[in-house]
Design an enzyme around this catalytic site. Structure first.
Site: not given
Ligand code: GAL
Ligand code: ZN
Length: 665
Positions: A303, A154
């Site tokens: 994710e 990100e």
């Molecule tokens: C994302 C990030 C992850 C984790 C997640 C939590 O933005 O890539 O590493 O922090 O958020 O919601």
């Protein structure tokens, strides 16, 4: 070097999670992996933020543990995605090169320990990244159990250090060639901003010259692109031909141009967090379609939240059943993989309260059962959906530069580029119209209808592409704030919509930010425009007026608000109003009918119908019932429902919060 290969759609759907074996004793990995099998997982992403374990001291690599984790996963039928750990530079590196820490707008250097603590232009950081990524590539590149690589995590920081400023000036010198040219494009005689040396040009820390603001965004994009290329070059030589490289982008993040960065990747992926509340498929689908548009192909959901996040003021869980619908919604919009973040609650660290599959004891949390259900679903659906992708006849054009420009000078505090784009997306999504969201610089062949919301920045290339599209029979919908500026963020010496006036057969005489909604009267409907209204003037007697403003501020009274004009074999609708929802839906229905665009299926409210089409043309429908009632849907053909394994003729019943996966029987 930049050998780019195409992304080959996988032969199955992937389901899994982010996994951090380095945070746990190795003795427990076996049990973790067994639980992953129970959940039906077939992929794990590892390595992001593992720098201090992979390289505990400069040049001293410790990769064996990761090798063992990949092998243990593979033995259980679980493939790996590796992330380069560059978003978490270790303490020893920062101690060696404190100057690699980024500087914020107020001139403060970031602290160590909150990730992404790097200045993206730091040569010392680059050197350390190159050394580590090359070593990782040599070791894991040839591993057939590593499906792909995610670069960093990100990208998000913007640095204001003196080096970034200097590089910005160099970037400008290269782009403009001569200061005179820059001064002319930026109209720097205004407020006596004329530059006579490149070194005088600042980084904008607040509102600034519009030309400088836009170039700064391009410079940030270019800085990340160089950083990304450095990693790609370090990896490429060592990867197997089918191994892809991606980056996990964030939602509608507006820090840089995602289209530019995606050019160097084989696969687009993103991280979907609802955060607070529950998701609304009519708008969240747009984020999926956006990411699918980065490469104009399927994407990975790298994710997503297992229940709740930890970073909102209120971290509610998604209601029971909701994340299963989210997974299907993602697949319906073109995801080939869904990965939860993350597997197990860490005992420490800033994200202790985030949702996970396993709790701190290693036992499944209640959410686990829902992931397991998705695992069963994907197992049943995998073969059918492999290689199939969403296909749309309607495209919405998205222009990051127009979004930035309007965001910097909204002219009405409530005017938001994205909200305006979604104002067009949502009613179409609610009607199950398949949509692509594309860069405004895309080729438009093959579409019936193209919507260009607030296409403020109009380059000659864009004007030519839109003209060809309409001339060949396409239906174009242009909205307010169109065709006003050039690529340097300067106003055009033309009335809106600039070079497109030939297509619209109408121009904007004046635009108004509105204190109150103004009436808009159409054929058989009465609505209102809020926030904004453009007074249109006909340039061609053949231009048709579809709606006029009612009495309001005097300037708009009785003037055309929406027009339509035939051009070549096509047609252009020009909308100067920001319509209320009912009128917007009515207008769009009319335009869809004129363009001959068909929905996937007509469904009751709250039921989404998505379609993926296989390489052989096979149609696969994904129907998602977001309501708490059973819904009945008339099917146009005899179907086979794959999740339950039933043939269906005529009427399909979908239980509350349930999904149906159909193909022709
Ligand atoms: C994302 C990030 C992850 C984790 C997640 C939590 O933005 O890539 O590493 O922090 O958020 O919601
Ligand atoms: Zn910097």
């Amino acid at each position: 070097m930049n050998i780019k290969r195409a992304y080959t759609p996988p032969a199955k759907l992937y389901l899994g999670s982010a996994y951090y074996p380095e945070q746990w004793p190795e003795a427990g990995w076996k049990e973790d992996i067994r639980q992953m099998q129970v959940a039906g997982f077939n992929v794990a992403r590892m390595g992001d933020f593992a720098w201090s374990r992979l390289e505990p001291a400069p040049g001293q690599f410790n990769f064996d543990w990761l090798d063992r984790a990949i092998a243990m996963l593979a033995e259980a039928g679980i493939d790996s995605v590796l992330a380069t750990p560059t978003a978490g530079p270790p303490a020893w590196l920062v101690t060696q090169h404190p100057d690699m820490l980024p500087v914020d707008k107020d001139g403060r250097r970031a602290q160590f320990g909150n990730r992404c603590h790097y200045c993206v232009t730091s040569p010392e950081f680059h050197a350390a990244v190159r050394r580590l990524v090359e070593a990782l590539a040599q070791r894991f590149g040839p591993n057939p159990h590593v499906l792909g690589w995610q670069l960093d995590n990100e990208y998000n920081r913007t640095c204001y250090c003196p080096r970034c400023q200097h590089q910005f000036q160099q970037y400008l010198a290269q782009r403009y060639g001569a200061l005179d040219e820059l001064n002319r494009r930026w109209a720097t005689t205004y407020w006596s901003q004329t530059y006579d040396a490149w070194e005088q040009i600042p980084l904008p820390v607040g509102p600034h010259n519009p030309g400088l603001m836009l170039e700064h965004k391009r410079f940030i994009t270019e800085s990340y692109r160089r950083f990304q290329r450095l990693q790609i070059d370090a990896l490429r030589l060592h990867l197997l031909p089918e191994t892809w490289i991606t980056h996990n982008f964030m939602f509608w993040h507006d820090g840089y141009d995602h289209y530019d960065l995606s050019e160097d990747l084989e696969l687009a992926s993103w991280d979907w967090y609802v955060g607070m509340g529950q998701h609304d498929y009519r708008s969240s689908g747009a984020a999926h379609d956006l990411v699918r548009g980065y490469k104009r192909q399927n994407f990975w959901l790298m994710e997503t939240q297992p229940g709740n996040v930890n970073w909102k003021p209120l971290n509610n869980a998604i209601d029971k059943g909701g994340t299963r619908l989210m997974a299907w919604h993602a697949v319906g919009h073109g995801a080939d993989a869904v990965l939860y973040w993350q597997w197990r609650s860490p005992l420490g660290g800033q994200e202790q309260y985030h949702g996970t599959l396993l709790d701190t004891t290693g036992q499944p949390r209640p959410f686990f059962a829902e992931a397991q259900q998705v695992g069963r679903d994907f197992a049943a659906a995998s073969r059918l959906l492999a290689g199939a992708r969403p296909v749309a006849e309607t495209a919405i054009l998205h222009c990051p530069a127009s979004r930035w420009s309007i965001g910097w000078q909204p002219h009405h505090q409530d005017f938001d580029y994205l909200e305006h784009l979604l104002h067009y997306y949502k009613p179409l999504a609610a009607a199950n119209i398949p949509l692509d969201i594309l860069s405004a610089d895309s080729l438009l062949d093959g579409y019936r209808m193209v919507i260009a919301p607030a296409l403020l920045i109009l380059t000659p290339g864009r004007a030519a592409a839109l003209k060809a599209f309409v001339a060949n029979g396409g239906h174009l919908l242009l909205t307010l704030r169109s065709g006003m500026k050039d690529e340097f963020n300067a106003l055009l010496p033309l009335r809106q919509p600039g070079a497109l006036a030939e297509l619209t057969g109408a121009e904007v005489e004046e635009y108004y930010a509105l204190e109150n909604p103004v009436p808009v009267l159409g054929e058989g409907w009465q609505g209102a425009s809020r926030l904004w209204a453009e007074r249109l003037k006909l340039l061609d007697p053949a231009t048709q007026v579809l709606a006029r403003y009612g009495a309001s501020n005097g300037w708009l009274d009785g003037c055309p608000a929406i027009t339509q004009h035939a051009f070549g074999k096509g047609r252009v609708t020009f909308v100067g109003a920001y319509l209320d929802e009912a009128s917007q839906a009515a207008l769009l229905q009319r335009l869809l009918a004129e363009a001959g665009v068909q929905p996937v299926l007509v469904t009751p409210e709250g039921v989404e119908a998505c379609r993926r089409v296989g390489e052989d043309g096979e149609e696969i429908l994904i129907l998602i019932n977001y309501t708490h009632q059973e819904q009945r849907i008339g099917l146009p053909w005899r179907a086979y429902e794959h999740l339950r394994g039933q043939a269906i003729q005529g009427e399909l019943r979908i239980a509350p919060l349930d999904v149906a996966l159909l193909s022709h029987a």
